[in-house]
Write an enzyme that holds these catalytic residues in place. Sequence first.
Site, PDB file in Angstrom:
ATOM      1  N   TRP A 244      -4.789  25.023  30.413  1.00  0.00           N
ATOM      2  CA  TRP A 244      -4.747  26.243  30.255  1.00  0.00           C
ATOM      3  C   TRP A 244      -6.294  26.354  31.447  1.00  0.00           C
ATOM      4  CZ3 TRP A 244      -2.256  29.164  27.161  1.00  0.00           C
ATOM      5  CH2 TRP A 244      -2.324  29.097  26.104  1.00  0.00           C
TER       6      TRP A 244
ATOM      7  N   GLU B  57     -13.052  49.050  18.449  1.00  0.00           N
ATOM      8  CA  GLU B  57     -13.460  47.978  17.013  1.00  0.00           C
ATOM      9  C   GLU B  57     -14.120  47.709  17.061  1.00  0.00           C
ATOM     10  OE1 GLU B  57      -8.598  47.624  18.892  1.00  0.00           O
ATOM     11  OE2 GLU B  57     -11.129  47.782  19.716  1.00  0.00           O
TER      12      GLU B  57
END
Length: 542
Positions: A445, A330
């Site tokens: 995380w 993209e």
Amino acid sequence: MNGNMMFQPLLISSLIEHAEMYHGDTAVISKNTDGSMTHSNWAQVAKNSKRFANVLQSFGLSLSDRVATVAWNNHRHLEAWYAISGSGLICHTINPRLFPEQLIYIINDAHDRVVLFDKNFVHLIVSIKEYLPNVEHFICLDAYDSAIVDAFPEVKFYDQLLDTQSDQYVWPELEESLASSLCYTSGTTGHPKGVLYSHRSTVLHSYAISMPDSLNFSAMDVVMPVVPMFHVNAWGAPYTAAMVGCSLVLPGPMLDGISLVNLIDQYHVTNALGVPTIWQGLLTAAHQLGSQLHSLKRNVVGGATCPPSMIKTFRDVYQCETIHAWGMTETSPIGSVNQLKAKHAELSEAEQFKLRFSQGRPPFGVTLRISDDEKSQQELPRDGQTTGHLQIKGHWIVDTYFGKNSNALTEDGWFDTGDIATLDADGYLSIRDRSKDLIKSGGEWISSVELENIAIAHPEIENVAVIAATHLKWDERPILIAKKSATSQITETDLLNYYTDKIAKWQIPDKVIFVDTIPMGGTGKVLKKDLREQFGAILLES
């Protein structure tokens, strides 16, 4: 009041015209599907591009019709590239490693009217051609071959078609916003999505990657794009090679380490571009062959995070500068490139080396930010510590996927990449993980990339992947899937102990699984979805 300056549209045809006029005798070297070599130059590439543009015109194609290519990096593919886009058609490069069902979907979704293919893909094309109702012409990118005709009676041959046409062709003056090429995302989830580049975006992208602070191409270089032309247009390298007039070495289908070492040494390649798995194979082969890769000055690593140990080996053993870059289909693809700034000369060698681990900073033409979620307009601090969703905007960034009605951007016009990252005050980007690959353990995380970089640095490990496995207490815990080197005797305990003092103890993987192969996608990325399906419940079994 407007300025009193000429206006010329930014067109792909102008790149090949420039290369023909000012660098016509500069070599374009190509390895063919049968292993033979073709020695051409930019003048010959330009002439054959014009011949093939005449061929395409004789088919009665209309402006912006799609022409598909299923081919490796070779001179015929390069000639066809410029002919297709330069004549106002759209060059649709297709990854031949996809499943037949995906190929059928992509070709039909694009409404391709012509399919070009390399000789070694004839059986693949024959197997799907009955499912391609829009395709009117199938062209083998090679000389006439009676065996192929027997299997595929309606096939045409590139060399024969060129022989019927003149090399006199005037490139049309197109609108620079006109579509030039089409690439589909790798489609690891759901159907692949098409990204439609324009002439303007492609030429601007070519300027950007040629700059010294970017990929640093010049007419002095011999560039080898190992990354395939079907992978985001070989990261734009063939366009930039024409723009600056450098020599080009196209490696064809033989991307093993030994073949690449031989090409580098024989043709004095100075710059090469590829994904980390390619460079791992190259380093292994160079060691086996005793090559010092003397000519190789720079290698560009993208497509996946580059292990720090690889950067170190290229620097210390081969005196080669590894340029870490980031991008995606993209983004054309370049979104950032790792080059140092003048002030970094004051840093120690160790500090400079640490800075090289990041994905670098954006060139002029794109802007990066991190946000607190995928759709939010709330920008987070550029402090090198705060993590957030990486978003991008610029001259060569997707706006809307091909054939879709809704745009792909946030409300304020940014494209969310799906990466979790940090940015510092100088714009240096550090990808922490794909959002879908982050591991959330007990509310904290853990970056799979960080764990992978540690493991791959072990001398007895060839390839690794870290995934989240379901855990009854912590929700998710990391597990390490690893491929040993051929002579390795390393154990699970040995590899887990290797993490000691390199990362917080609670982040060390719970388990190591040794495998013979790690599944890779068509663009050289690990298929973590497949690994999660296979091993995601393994901690529940013990």
